[in-house]
Every structure is written in structure tokens, then in C-alpha cells.
Design a protein around this motif. Structure first.
Motif, PDB file in Angstrom:
ATOM      1  N   ARG A   1       0.845  -1.193   0.000  1.00 54.72           N
ATOM      2  CA  ARG A   1       0.000   0.000   0.000  1.00 54.72           C
ATOM      3  C   ARG A   1       0.881   1.245   0.000  1.00 54.72           C
ATOM      4  NH1 ARG A   1      -0.465   1.838   5.505  1.00 54.72           N
ATOM      5  NH2 ARG A   1       0.641   0.378   6.897  1.00 54.72           N
ATOM      6  N   VAL A   2       0.273   2.356  -0.390  1.00 50.32           N
ATOM      7  CA  VAL A   2       0.931   3.658  -0.349  1.00 50.32           C
ATOM      8  C   VAL A   2       0.198   4.517   0.662  1.00 50.32           C
ATOM      9  CG1 VAL A   2       1.596   5.716  -1.638  1.00 50.32           C
ATOM     10  CG2 VAL A   2       1.652   3.472  -2.756  1.00 50.32           C
ATOM     11  N   GLU A   3       0.916   4.941   1.681  1.00 49.97           N
ATOM     12  CA  GLU A   3       0.349   5.753   2.749  1.00 49.97           C
ATOM     13  C   GLU A   3       0.638   7.230   2.480  1.00 49.97           C
ATOM     14  OE1 GLU A   3       0.907   6.274   7.621  1.00 49.97           O
ATOM     15  OE2 GLU A   3       2.098   4.801   6.493  1.00 49.97           O
ATOM     16  N   VAL A   4      -0.398   8.035   2.359  1.00 48.24           N
ATOM     17  CA  VAL A   4      -0.237   9.468   2.119  1.00 48.24           C
ATOM     18  C   VAL A   4      -0.021  10.167   3.457  1.00 48.24           C
ATOM     19  CG1 VAL A   4      -1.334  11.564   1.273  1.00 48.24           C
ATOM     20  CG2 VAL A   4      -1.629   9.403   0.020  1.00 48.24           C
ATOM     21  N   ILE A   5       1.134  10.820   3.611  1.00 41.77           N
ATOM     22  CA  ILE A   5       1.466  11.534   4.847  1.00 41.77           C
ATOM     23  C   ILE A   5       1.038  12.995   4.747  1.00 41.77           C
ATOM     24  CG2 ILE A   5       3.311  12.170   6.451  1.00 41.77           C
ATOM     25  CD1 ILE A   5       2.696   9.130   6.230  1.00 41.77           C
ATOM     26  N   ASP A   6       1.370  13.629   3.640  1.00 40.77           N
ATOM     27  CA  ASP A   6       0.947  14.992   3.349  1.00 40.77           C
ATOM     28  C   ASP A   6       0.966  15.139   1.830  1.00 40.77           C
ATOM     29  OD1 ASP A   6       3.565  15.865   2.414  1.00 40.77           O
ATOM     30  OD2 ASP A   6       4.185  16.050   4.504  1.00 40.77           O
ATOM     31  N   PRO A   7       0.611  16.283   1.269  1.00 41.46           N
ATOM     32  CA  PRO A   7       0.518  16.388  -0.197  1.00 41.46           C
ATOM     33  C   PRO A   7       1.791  16.029  -0.952  1.00 41.46           C
ATOM     34  CG  PRO A   7      -0.630  18.212   0.816  1.00 41.46           C
ATOM     35  CD  PRO A   7       0.065  17.497   1.929  1.00 41.46           C
ATOM     36  N   TYR A   8       2.956  16.069  -0.288  1.00 40.69           N
ATOM     37  CA  TYR A   8       4.199  15.788  -1.000  1.00 40.69           C
ATOM     38  C   TYR A   8       5.041  14.711  -0.311  1.00 40.69           C
ATOM     39  CZ  TYR A   8       2.979  19.812  -3.778  1.00 40.69           C
ATOM     40  OH  TYR A   8       2.311  20.681  -4.624  1.00 40.69           O
ATOM     41  N   THR A   9       4.424  13.907   0.541  1.00 41.31           N
ATOM     42  CA  THR A   9       5.146  12.829   1.217  1.00 41.31           C
ATOM     43  C   THR A   9       4.292  11.568   1.250  1.00 41.31           C
ATOM     44  OG1 THR A   9       6.208  14.460   2.663  1.00 41.31           O
ATOM     45  CG2 THR A   9       6.412  12.148   3.290  1.00 41.31           C
ATOM     46  N   VAL A  10       4.904  10.443   0.879  1.00 44.65           N
ATOM     47  CA  VAL A  10       4.231   9.145   0.976  1.00 44.65           C
ATOM     48  C   VAL A  10       5.172   8.154   1.641  1.00 44.65           C
ATOM     49  CG1 VAL A  10       2.787   9.502  -1.069  1.00 44.65           C
ATOM     50  CG2 VAL A  10       5.027   8.392  -1.315  1.00 44.65           C
ATOM     51  N   VAL A  11       4.593   7.125   2.232  1.00 43.18           N
ATOM     52  CA  VAL A  11       5.359   5.970   2.695  1.00 43.18           C
ATOM     53  C   VAL A  11       4.869   4.768   1.905  1.00 43.18           C
ATOM     54  CG1 VAL A  11       5.892   4.428   4.621  1.00 43.18           C
ATOM     55  CG2 VAL A  11       5.764   6.901   5.001  1.00 43.18           C
ATOM     56  N   ILE A  12       5.788   4.114   1.225  1.00 42.56           N
ATOM     57  CA  ILE A  12       5.441   2.966   0.392  1.00 42.56           C
ATOM     58  C   ILE A  12       5.795   1.701   1.161  1.00 42.56           C
ATOM     59  CG2 ILE A  12       5.900   1.797  -1.790  1.00 42.56           C
ATOM     60  CD1 ILE A  12       6.446   4.579  -2.970  1.00 42.56           C
ATOM     61  N   HIS A  13       4.802   0.858   1.353  1.00 41.69           N
ATOM     62  CA  HIS A  13       4.961  -0.362   2.137  1.00 41.69           C
ATOM     63  C   HIS A  13       4.985  -1.574   1.215  1.00 41.69           C
ATOM     64  CE1 HIS A  13       4.091   1.728   5.984  1.00 41.69           C
ATOM     65  NE2 HIS A  13       3.232   2.442   5.264  1.00 41.69           N
ATOM     66  N   ALA A  14       5.977  -2.450   1.418  1.00 47.12           N
ATOM     67  CA  ALA A  14       6.027  -3.724   0.714  1.00 47.12           C
ATOM     68  C   ALA A  14       5.305  -4.791   1.534  1.00 47.12           C
ATOM     69  CB  ALA A  14       7.466  -4.137   0.468  1.00 47.12           C
ATOM     70  N   LYS A  15       5.024  -5.929   0.918  1.00 51.20           N
ATOM     71  CA  LYS A  15       4.311  -7.009   1.593  1.00 51.20           C
ATOM     72  C   LYS A  15       5.197  -7.767   2.573  1.00 51.20           C
ATOM     73  CE  LYS A  15       1.012  -7.604  -2.166  1.00 51.20           C
ATOM     74  NZ  LYS A  15       0.551  -8.460  -3.288  1.00 51.20           N
ATOM     75  N   GLY A  16       6.503  -7.558   2.472  1.00 50.58           N
ATOM     76  CA  GLY A  16       7.464  -8.179   3.382  1.00 50.58           C
ATOM     77  C   GLY A  16       8.785  -7.464   3.220  1.00 50.58           C
ATOM     78  N   GLY A  17       9.839  -8.006   3.811  1.00 55.34           N
ATOM     79  CA  GLY A  17      11.151  -7.422   3.594  1.00 55.34           C
ATOM     80  C   GLY A  17      11.485  -7.407   2.115  1.00 55.34           C
ATOM     81  N   ASP A  18      11.967  -6.294   1.625  1.00 56.23           N
ATOM     82  CA  ASP A  18      12.239  -6.159   0.186  1.00 56.23           C
ATOM     83  C   ASP A  18      13.471  -5.296  -0.027  1.00 56.23           C
ATOM     84  OD1 ASP A  18      12.218  -5.991  -2.543  1.00 56.23           O
ATOM     85  OD2 ASP A  18      10.136  -5.339  -2.715  1.00 56.23           O
ATOM     86  N   ALA A  19      14.579  -5.946  -0.365  1.00 52.03           N
ATOM     87  CA  ALA A  19      15.823  -5.228  -0.612  1.00 52.03           C
ATOM     88  C   ALA A  19      15.779  -4.438  -1.907  1.00 52.03           C
ATOM     89  CB  ALA A  19      16.990  -6.212  -0.653  1.00 52.03           C
ATOM     90  N   LEU A  20      14.766  -4.684  -2.741  1.00 51.81           N
ATOM     91  CA  LEU A  20      14.727  -4.115  -4.090  1.00 51.81           C
ATOM     92  C   LEU A  20      13.590  -3.113  -4.264  1.00 51.81           C
ATOM     93  CD1 LEU A  20      15.230  -7.530  -5.891  1.00 51.81           C
ATOM     94  CD2 LEU A  20      16.988  -5.803  -5.488  1.00 51.81           C
ATOM     95  N   LEU A  21      13.047  -2.598  -3.190  1.00 51.14           N
ATOM     96  CA  LEU A  21      11.899  -1.710  -3.281  1.00 51.14           C
ATOM     97  C   LEU A  21      12.207  -0.457  -4.093  1.00 51.14           C
ATOM     98  CD1 LEU A  21       8.984  -1.193  -2.514  1.00 51.14           C
ATOM     99  CD2 LEU A  21       9.759  -0.326  -0.300  1.00 51.14           C
ATOM    100  N   GLU A  22      13.382   0.138  -3.885  1.00 53.61           N
ATOM    101  CA  GLU A  22      13.748   1.340  -4.646  1.00 53.61           C
ATOM    102  C   GLU A  22      13.831   1.031  -6.136  1.00 53.61           C
ATOM    103  OE1 GLU A  22      15.617   1.769  -0.521  1.00 53.61           O
ATOM    104  OE2 GLU A  22      15.234   0.182  -1.971  1.00 53.61           O
ATOM    105  N   GLN A  23      14.426  -0.132  -6.483  1.00 53.27           N
ATOM    106  CA  GLN A  23      14.531  -0.504  -7.895  1.00 53.27           C
ATOM    107  C   GLN A  23      13.157  -0.720  -8.519  1.00 53.27           C
ATOM    108  OE1 GLN A  23      16.495  -1.527  -5.528  1.00 53.27           O
ATOM    109  NE2 GLN A  23      18.626  -1.482  -6.223  1.00 53.27           N
ATOM    110  N   ARG A  24      12.245  -1.276  -7.756  1.00 54.28           N
ATOM    111  CA  ARG A  24      10.891  -1.496  -8.285  1.00 54.28           C
ATOM    112  C   ARG A  24      10.225  -0.165  -8.651  1.00 54.28           C
ATOM    113  NH1 ARG A  24       9.572  -6.843  -7.182  1.00 54.28           N
ATOM    114  NH2 ARG A  24      10.694  -7.757  -5.424  1.00 54.28           N
ATOM    115  N   LEU A  25      10.494   0.863  -7.854  1.00 51.82           N
ATOM    116  CA  LEU A  25       9.877   2.170  -8.102  1.00 51.82           C
ATOM    117  C   LEU A  25      10.492   2.896  -9.292  1.00 51.82           C
ATOM    118  CD1 LEU A  25       9.445   3.421  -4.430  1.00 51.82           C
ATOM    119  CD2 LEU A  25       7.760   2.295  -5.904  1.00 51.82           C
ATOM    120  N   ALA A  26      11.606   2.363  -9.807  1.00 55.95           N
ATOM    121  CA  ALA A  26      12.228   2.907 -11.015  1.00 55.95           C
ATOM    122  C   ALA A  26      11.904   2.066 -12.246  1.00 55.95           C
ATOM    123  CB  ALA A  26      13.746   2.992 -10.825  1.00 55.95           C
TER     124      ALA A  26
END
Length: 526
Positions: free
Chosen positions: A150-175
Motif C-alpha cells: 500500500r501507499v500511505e499518504v502523509i501529506d501532499p508531497y510525502t508518501v510511505v510505500i509499504h512492501a508485503k514483506g522485507g524487500d531489498a529491491l523496493l527502490e529498484q521497483r519504483l524505477a
């Protein structure tokens, strides 16, 4: 090639590009100093995109347009070996093994002038978009983004992106392909997927103006682009399937750049003082897909024999002027710590191929090779050469010409066919797994292969962060798709070569994407 070493030239071009990117800064502000008059770029390419939404599919024709229309949160820097760089995300930081805080770049707008905010990110990476029409889950974006929770909206310009488990490749997935940010407001206003995909709204350096099936796609510059002024006033992609027609268009001055140029056409381009050839190996592997659900290819011994009968070095020498490498299995060196360097290249061993066929009890049953006419450069010549290689070991392979890949993949396939696969991000999970995992294209969308051990290992690998624990799992996964139950025969690393005007300021990247944005201002020459 006039005695000029391609790898040395590409390395030099990479250094030049790195210096250019550094001098431009993250937002490419130096491009604002360009003269007011800009070229109207004319590109000849071989295929028409079947969608304009980046999550739905990642075909070559689609990817040649997507970088112009959309941006991801994080980008890959092609001039620095696919290192990560800021894009729509100004910066990011890890919260824990499965969560990433992302701060958006303020001032980025969509093509309709509306601001890009956290709500757009949450929508783009959420189920209403990622799962595709009817939330069917049949999008190719899920091949790399299925780990997003899920993507958690913190404010209009900040989000926290949550993976389903530990994910060493989360940044790469977003690219990766499919992670582009789209306008939630415009998607909602469209009212249906059909209307949305006809004219989607992104934040990229160019915006979609019009398109006509199998004829053209036209874009215009987005001068409000956050990354700087686009270098071209407009881009017209002309759909020209025939290589000869693309070549004629370039030589006649009707086109500025053409795609998919094989080495046997280099001389006609290079001899012209105003033209040149650009390109080289990319983060893509060419292969032959096996449908193991068929009566003959269900036997893995026959599939292994077909691979062993292929003289890949001869194909590279005769069709590609030795410009392309043969990979060490289904992987690329860019995987870094996930690259199994000692894994062997696909072997050429006709004697072993004959022995495997005898062990399998093969009696000359016909194997169909479904083929499209030169969708890939040198496709027909390569197919004809492999037919002879297979015949030499006793394999009865017959070509069946098809009009499209939709025909090729019509079930039941019960055949072999040509395929290519780009690393969405540099790791086993971003490359072969995205093709052969349970949500991958071939098991889920085409239905020609599945292997429970491979599926289970991949699911396990997704939750492991430590490199020393990942490597044994990756090795076994490579063994399965190479020896135990091969879904394909790896041929070679793909090459992308382009013919272009010498005065066109453009550098090819390391994927099938064509980037005509302000971050690409350098010429790569052969």
C-alpha cells in the motif's frame, strides 16, 4: 565498423553522458539555454503501441514512447550503470526493511497543468490502476510491482510505500517499467479504461497529441516540464514495419532516426557523412520460448537438446558482427551481488543433443516454430540458421509464419517462438522471474510453462535481504530454467542499433526505451 571498437566508443560515450548529466543537475536546468528554435523530430519505428498506459504492457513499441509521456518516482541513470537517481521523488529514505519514505518534487505538474501530488502516487501504485481494467490483475506492471502492499499518504508531497514483506529491491521497483505516475484526476475524468488509454495524462517532457493505428504517434513538447525545456518541439513516430522502408526514409532525409538496424545495413549509413549508427547491447535477453504443454516439448530432454544444438557464437559472428555477448545463463552482470558470475554460458554440444534425443525416445515428430517476419532484427535469417542446426542433430522443426504475436500466442501454442525480455530492474527478480514467476507473462498470460519449485524459490527470495543468502537460491533458480525444466533457450544479449542524423543530439540508453527528454543531450557514435 571501420576498425573502431564498439565497446571503447560506448564507454567513452558513457563518460561524456555522465559528465553532461552532472553538469545539468537533477532538473536539467542547463537545457533552458538552448536556442528557441527546436527540431521537429521524426522517428521511424517498426511497431505501433497497443496501449498508452505504462502499467498495462511493456512491449518494445510501448516503451519507445513511455519515457516521453511519464515519469517514475526514482530513475535509472543509464550513464552510470543503471544507478538510481532522483526523478519525481526529490529524495527517499528507508524506514525499515519493508517501508520507504518518499518526498515528492514540488512544482511538478501534469500535462493538463494540474499539480502532481501524493494522491496521484497512491493512485498510480494502487489497485485501481495497477490491476488494470476491471481490476483483473492482468497488467505487466505486476511482474515487478506485485510486492507493493500500500501507499500511505502523509501529506501532499510525502508518501510511505509499504512492501508485503522485507524487500531489498523496493527502490529498484519504483524505477521499473510500470511504476510511472499518472494523473488520478484525469483517469477519473476519462470514465473508462478505453478512453483513458487513448489519451492518458502524465508528467513527462512530451504530451500525446494524436495517433492513428499502425500509422503514427504524435507528441508535442511539455514546456512546463519539471526537468527542463524539452529539446524537441515535437516528435512524430512513423510506424514503418519494413526495414527497407525505414532505411529509405533515413537516406532520403525524411526521418531523423530509425530503429532496429541490423549490422548488414551499417555500411549504407556510415558511408554518408551526415549519418551515423548508434547503439549496442542492452539490458535485454533474446530467447526461444518453449510451450511445454505440447505433446513433444513436454519432455525437458527435447527442450535441452534444442538448446544444445544452437551454435550461438556462429549466430553472433554471422548476424551481429560479434557485437553482442552471450550471457552466463539467464542473467546480466548489472545484477551486482545477485549475479552468479561462475554460472556457465549456454553450451553448444550437438553430440549431447543427439544423446538426449535418443534418451527421450524422439522419433522425428514435428516441432512448429511460429515466426513473425523480422519483428526482431535478423529474425528470419537467425531462424533459418537454427533450423539447419536442429536438422543436423535430428530435430524436425518447421516454420509457421504468423502475422502478429497475438496469433503466435493464441492457445494452444504447442510451438516454439522468438521472445525478448528486458530487466525491469537489475536482479533475477526483475528479469527472468518477472517473465517466468507465477505472475509472469508466460505462465499467467500465455500459459506455456510453470514449475512449482521455481515458483517457491522465487517467493522465498523476495523476502530475503542478505546477499549471501540470496545467491544460493538464485543459482538453483538458474539451474531450473536452464537444465531441469527450461522454459526457453537463451540465445544472446539483445542489441539495439539505430540509424540517425549525425547532428541529432541523442544518446541511446541501456534498455529499449527511447529517451528524448532534456536529460539526454549527448551523441553516441560508432
Amino acid at each position: 565498423m571501420n576498425g573502431i571498437d564498439l565497446s571503447r566508443r560506448r564507454a567513452l560515450a558513457g563518460v561524456l553522458a555522465a559528465g553532461m548529466f552532472a553538469s545539468m543537475g537533477a532538473q536539467g536546468t542547463e537545457s533552458n539555454a538552448k536556442p528557441a528554435t527546436r527540431r521537429r523530430l521524426k522517428v521511424g519505428m517498426s511497431g505501433y503501441p497497443r496501449t498508452f498506459d505504462p502499467a498495462v504492457a511493456t512491449d518494445t513499441a510501448i516503451r519507445r514512447i513511455m519515457p516521453q509521456l511519464f515519469d517514475t518516482l526514482i530513475g535509472f541513470d543509464h550513464a552510470r550503470g543503471m544507478a538510481l537517481r532522483p526523478a519525481l521523488a526529490e529524495h527517499w529514505e528507508r524506514i525499515d526493511a519493508q517501508s520507504l519514505r518518499v518526498v515528492l518534487r514540488k512544482g511538478a505538474t501534469f500535462h493538463d497543468g494540474s499539480p502532481l501530488t501524493a494522491e496521484d502516487v497512491a493512485f498510480s501504485l494502487g489497485p485501481d490502476h495497477l490491476l488494470g481494467p476491471g481490476r483483473s490483475g492482468m497488467t505487466e506492471a505486476l511482474q515487478s510491482l506485485d510486492r507493493l502492499d500500500r501507499v500511505e499518504v502523509i501529506d501532499p508531497y510525502t508518501v510511505v510505500i509499504h512492501a508485503k514483506g522485507g524487500d531489498a529491491l523496493l527502490e529498484q521497483r519504483l524505477a521499473a517499467w510500470g511504476a510511472e505516475v499518472v494523473s488520478k484526476r484525469a483517469f477519473t475524468a476519462a470514465g473508462s479504461w478505453d478512453r483513458w488509454t487513448a489519451f492518458p495524462v502524465g508528467s513527462g517532457p512530451y504530451k500525446l497529441v494524436n495517433h492513428k493505428l499502425d500509422v503514427h504517434v504524435s507528441l508535442s513538447a511539455n514546456d512546463a516540464y519539471w526537468g527542463g525545456r524539452p529539446p524537441f518541439e515535437s516528435i512524430e513516430y512513423r510506424i514503418i514495419p519494413e526495414l527497407a522502408a525505414r532505411m529509405n526514409g533515413l537516406l532520403a532525409g525524411e526521418l531523423d532516426l530509425i530503429t532496429d538496424v541490423p549490422p548488414d545495413q551499417f555500411a549504407a549509413i556510415i558511408k554518408r557523412a551526415d549519418l551515423e549508427v548508434s547503439g549496442g547491447p542492452v539490458q535485454n535477453i533474446r530467447s526461444l520460448v518453449f510451450d511445454k504443454t505440447g505433446p513433444v516439448l513436454k519432455n525437458p530432454l527435447i527442450r535441452r537438446a534444442m538448446s544444445l544444438a544452437i551454435d550461438r557464437k556462429l549466430l553472433i559472428e554471422t548476424l551481429w558482427d560479434n557485437l553482442l555477448p552471450i550471457p552466463n545463463g539467464y542473467q546480466l552482470p548489472s545484477y551486482g551481488q545477485g549475479y552468479i558470475e561462475e554460472f556457465p554460458q549456454p553450451a553448444y554440444d550437438p553430440e549431447k543433443a543427439r544423446a538426449l534425443l535418443a534418451e527421450a525416445g524422439y522419433k522425428g515428430e514435428q516441432i512448429t516454430y511460429r515466426l513473425v517476419n523480422n519483428y526482431y532484427p535478423n529474425q528470419i535469417s537467425g531462424a533459418q540458421a537454427m533450423i539447419e542446426m536442429w536438422r543436423a542433430v535430428g530435430l524436425n522443426v518447421k516454420i509457421q509464419m504468423m502475422e502478429s504475436f497475438a496469433q503466435i500466442e493464441e492457445r494452444p501454442v504447442h510451438a516454439i517462438y522468438d521472445h525478448s525480455n528486458t530487466a525491469l530492474f537489475p536482479d533475477h527478480l526483475g528479469h527472468p522471474w518477472r517473465e517466468y514467476g507465477p505472475n509472469g507473462y508466460l505462465p499467467k498470460l500465455v500459459g506455456v510453462w510453470e514449475n512449482e519449485e521455481y515458483f517457491a524459490l522465487g517467493m522465498k527470495l523476495q523476502d530475503i535481504v542478505e546477499p549471501d543468502k540470496r545467491r544460493p537460491i538464485i543459482r538453483r533458480m538458474l539451474e531450473i530454467i536452464t537444465e531441469v525444466d527450461p522454459p526457453c533457450a537463451v540465445l544472446h544479449v539483445s542489441g539495439q542499433f539505430y540509424g540517425k542524423r549525425r547532428d541529432l543530439p541523442w544518446l541511446p540508453g541501456l534498455t529499449l526505451d527511447l529517451n528524448f527528454g532534456p536529460s539526454n543531450q549527448t551523441v553516441n557514435r560508432i
